[in-house]
Scaffold this motif. Structure first.
Motif: not given
Length: 422
Positions: A100-107, A121-122, A148-150, A158-165
């Motif tokens: 839930c927190l990761d979605l909020a951050k990505a949105v 991504y990245g 600082p990551v979602a 194949v694997s999960k991905v992250g947005i890191s900033s």
């Protein structure tokens, strides 16, 4: 090498029983329209309804997205962002577990900068500030409320991905351990294993040379004097309280300590970063569909064993934080840290081998190859990694033979490593 200290975090953190009642005031300080992201389970509780009333009572118009799925499928970012574009929120409030927190951050990123989640991504691809996020965790594990990551799941990968900033760090975290009371034992164990792994991997991560550019070139800079303090706090709190929280879901004292330990682990990983256990968990999780904390917890003792030659003093400190006699030699304590960690995780039902969680025996090399592509995690490991080294860890973790990693180990410390291109 001089002392390096580096720490990122929210502008403010409110921690303690009853702090959720500040949510209305906190949200209203950031605007008059709020988008709340949660999942169907928490969204259907009286606690959630009360939190929404608090926000509305502070004069804020609330729009709810209560459909967050585990591991956040990337399509949900687009769905929630479409809702956000209609209501134009001033603030995004994430309530629930890490997803839930990761979605909020990505949105919050997509609202501010447009495009799709995949555009970011990245590392360091978010071009500027995002819509402010208020994070209210209801589990004690991911530490996403301060990181600082979602992390998202993309069916094209194949694997999960992250947005890191750095721009993804929530504006404020409101951590109320009362919201974790009654959390099911299996979820408590998985989340706690995740928190423990964050603390251990951050404390034993690569130590990089301190340069003025380090913090602008990397989101995760490696272990340092400031994150070490949070990491050891996380180790101690989780080691002392995880089993209590699993066995007695209503133990308020244990729940409070576990949430503090998870937040401390979040502070540590949010600046230092994690390493091989997390790199390997991404493909393991993709193949076995097990909870993240279960996979990373199963892997952690084997990664600790592999890294032992490069991190004897640090592992000794982990053992002491877990209650070992500080009068023992560092070599003895390093062994004890690994044994105590394995015993702790086993005591709350975390499997001891990858075979137990269903990793196919014919995908061990593939797992290592996929893990090697998680460059930021591989490069953060204190001992150099290539595909062969990762495969040795996977095979040891599959069979339960930690000794095989010790027998092949050659003392070698790392400052930097090379890896794939992801």
């Amino acid at each position: 090498m001089g002392i390096l200290g580096f720490l990122r975090g929210p502008r403010e953190v409110l921690f303690g029983p009853g702090q959720r009642y500040a949510l209305g005031t906190v949200t209203a300080s950031l605007g008059s329209r709020a988008l709340v992201c949660t999942d169907a389970r928490f969204g259907g509780t009286d606690e959630f309804a009360e939190l929404v009333r608090l926000i509305e009572g502070a004069g804020v118009h609330v729009t709810v997205f209560a459909e967050v799925l585990p591991d956040v499928p990337v399509h949900q970012v687009a769905e929630c962002a479409a809702l956000a574009h209609r209501v134009r929120p001033d603030v995004v409030v994430g309530m629930g577990g890490g997803s839930c927190l990761d979605l909020a951050k990505a949105v919050a990123v997509v609202i501010a900068h447009g495009g799709q989640a995949s555009d970011y991504y990245g590392e360091l691809r978010v071009p500027g500030p995002v819509v402010p996020v208020v994070a209210l965790p209801t589990t004690a594990g991911t530490g996403s409320e301060v990181t600082p990551v979602a992390v998202l799941t993309d069916p094209g990968r194949v694997s999960k991905v992250g947005i890191s900033s750095p721009h993804l760090v929530p504006h404020m975290a409101v951590c109320d351990p009362e919201l974790t009371l009654g959390c099911p034992p299996s979820l408590t164990a998985s989340a706690g294993a995740d928190a423990f792994s964050h603390a251990v991997e951050s404390f034993t991560a690569v130590r990089r040379t301190a340069t003025p550019e380090l913090a602008t070139e990397r989101v995760f800079v490696g272990k340092n004097a400031l994150t070490d303090t949070y990491a050891l706090l996380g180790v101690r709190l989780v080691a002392e309280n995880l089993r209590r929280a699993v066995e007695a879901p209503g133990d308020a004292e244990a729940r409070e300590a576990m949430m503090l330990g998870a937040t401390a682990g979040g502070f540590a990983l949010g600046s230092a970063g994690t390493a091989a256990a997390h790199a390997l968990q991404y493909p393991v999780g993709a193949l076995t569909h097990t909870p993240h904390g279960v996979g990373v917890g199963a892997l952690l003792p084997y990664v600790m064993e592999y890294n032992r030659p490069a991190r004897v003093p640090e592992l000794a400190a982990v053992a002491v934080a877990m209650g070992a006699n500080p009068g023992e030699s560092s070599e003895v304590l390093a062994d004890e840290a690994i044994e105590r960690s394995a015993a702790l995780l086993r005591s709350v039902g975390i499997p001891s081998t990858l075979a137990e969680i269903g990793l196919p025996s014919d995908r061990l090399r593939w797992t290592a190859e996929q893990a090697f592509q998680a460059t930021r995690l591989v490069e953060n490991n204190p001992r150099p990694l290539d595909v062969d080294a990762l495969e040795r860890i996977v095979r040891a973790a599959y069979s339960g033979d930690r000794r095989s990693l010790r027998e092949e180990a050659r003392p070698q410390a790392a400052t930097t490593t090379t890896a794939g291109v992801r």
